[in-house]
Enzyme design. Structure first.
Site, PDB file in Angstrom:
ATOM      1  CG  PHE A 158      -2.033  -0.899   1.273  1.00 50.86           C
ATOM      2  CD1 PHE A 158      -3.278  -0.517   0.787  1.00 50.86           C
ATOM      3  CD2 PHE A 158      -1.892  -2.173   1.795  1.00 50.86           C
ATOM      4  CE1 PHE A 158      -4.350  -1.387   0.821  1.00 50.86           C
ATOM      5  CE2 PHE A 158      -2.960  -3.061   1.841  1.00 50.86           C
ATOM      6  CZ  PHE A 158      -4.197  -2.663   1.350  1.00 50.86           C
ATOM      7  CG  ASP A 159       0.955   5.883  -1.643  1.00 54.00           C
ATOM      8  OD1 ASP A 159       2.127   6.162  -1.362  1.00 54.00           O
ATOM      9  OD2 ASP A 159       0.051   6.736  -1.763  1.00 54.00           O
ATOM     10  CG  LEU A 160       0.971   6.429   4.848  1.00 53.74           C
ATOM     11  CD1 LEU A 160       0.163   5.348   5.557  1.00 53.74           C
ATOM     12  CD2 LEU A 160       2.221   6.791   5.650  1.00 53.74           C
TER      13      LEU A 160
END
Length: 297
Positions: A78-80
């Site tokens: 996941f990107d944040l």
């Protein structure tokens, strides 16, 4: 109409008006995608967006290709920011503050700032600063403003905790892959206690090249003992490109401030409408992957 996962032998469809698909809608998407594998059939069969006639037509168009290599997806990257945490307002405000402070004559519309979100601060500010010293001053002002106002500007996207808890319980490998430095990313990450779900956290400190380069994705994958199949999930075209460059699936999130079209344009395999759609789609995919496919990994 969204038609995605076609390169992986699977696709999902969605219409924003919530009406069921007609048979013509379905058959058109079949033509676009070329063929369906068993996982594709199950996801569509169980989708509330399809009418009975579509489901019946589906059974006549499923094609099982023995050459397909369908793998269980057990690793999610996941990107944040913009993916799990809605920090768009503070990011935009911090960019605007830095430009006003150091480049007051620069015309920087909000839309341009939004278009620039994703790459590193160094990359973005280098486009407008006359020299390295100015880049450093812009970054310092950005970070000072971000730090001072971060707590009042960000929030979690809906159902993030619920879905991450489900994914963790189901045994997925979970990693964060962000283009922020660790000290900038950690305050909001730990504030929302996301650290209890993720065993791997790859930041700008850990790599030489940032997304869209493949290095951050490969670095994250290397941290896990067993990866059967992986997918990079993010709100920015650079997230999708990084996943693609690393040779894994890449998903966009429908709540991206840049819009789903920007993610589709760089080849996103799927656009998740929300966190629950993410979980539902992955669960159906993995449910339909046979042991024979898994043994091929």
């Amino acid at each position: 109409m969204l038609c995605r996962f076609k390169n992986a032998g699977i696709f999902t469809l969605g219409k924003h008006d919530g009406h069921p698909f007609s048979t013509d809608d379905f058959l058109q998407c079949i033509d676009d995608c070329g063929h369906l594998t068993t996982p594709s059939y199950t996801i569509i069969r169980n989708s509330p967006y399809f009418s009975t006639s579509v489901s019946q037509s589906l059974q006549r168009h499923v094609k099982i290709n023995s050459g397909d290599t369908v793998k269980t997806i057990n690793t999610l990257l996941f990107d944040l920011d913009g993916t799990l945490i809605d920090s768009n307002d503070i990011i935009i405000a911090s960019y605007a503050h830095a430009y006003r402070t150091h480049l007051p004559d620069l015309v920087m519309p909000r839309e341009t700032i939004i278009d620039n979100i994703g790459p590193t601060l160094e990359t973005i500010f280098s486009r407008y600063a006359p020299d390295v010293a100015m880049v450093e001053r812009l970054i310092a002002s950005y970070r000072a403003h971000y730090t001072a106002h971060e707590a009042t500007y960000h929030t979690l996207y809906p159902d993030v905790h619920i879905v991450l808890e489900q994914l963790k319980r189901d045994g997925y490998n979970l990693a964060i892959v962000t283009s922020k430095y660790r000290d900038a990313a950690m305050p909001s990450f730990t504030h929302y206690e996301l650290d209890r779900y993720f065993d791997v956290f790859i930041s700008l400190d850990d790599v030489t090249y940032s997304k869209p380069d493949k290095e951050p994705v490969l670095k994250a994958l290397e941290q896990f003992d067993h990866v059967t199949g992986a997918i990079m999930i993010g709100d920015n075209p650079t997230d999708v490109q990084a996943g693609k460059n690393a040779g894994i699936l890449a998903a966009g999130v429908g709540w991206s401030i840049k819009g789903a079209a920007a993610l589709e344009a760089v080849g996103a395999d799927v656009i998740f409408r929300d966190m629950n759609h993410l979980y539902h789609t992955l669960t159906l995919w993995n449910k339909e992957v046979t042991p024979e496919h898994e043994k091929e990994t």
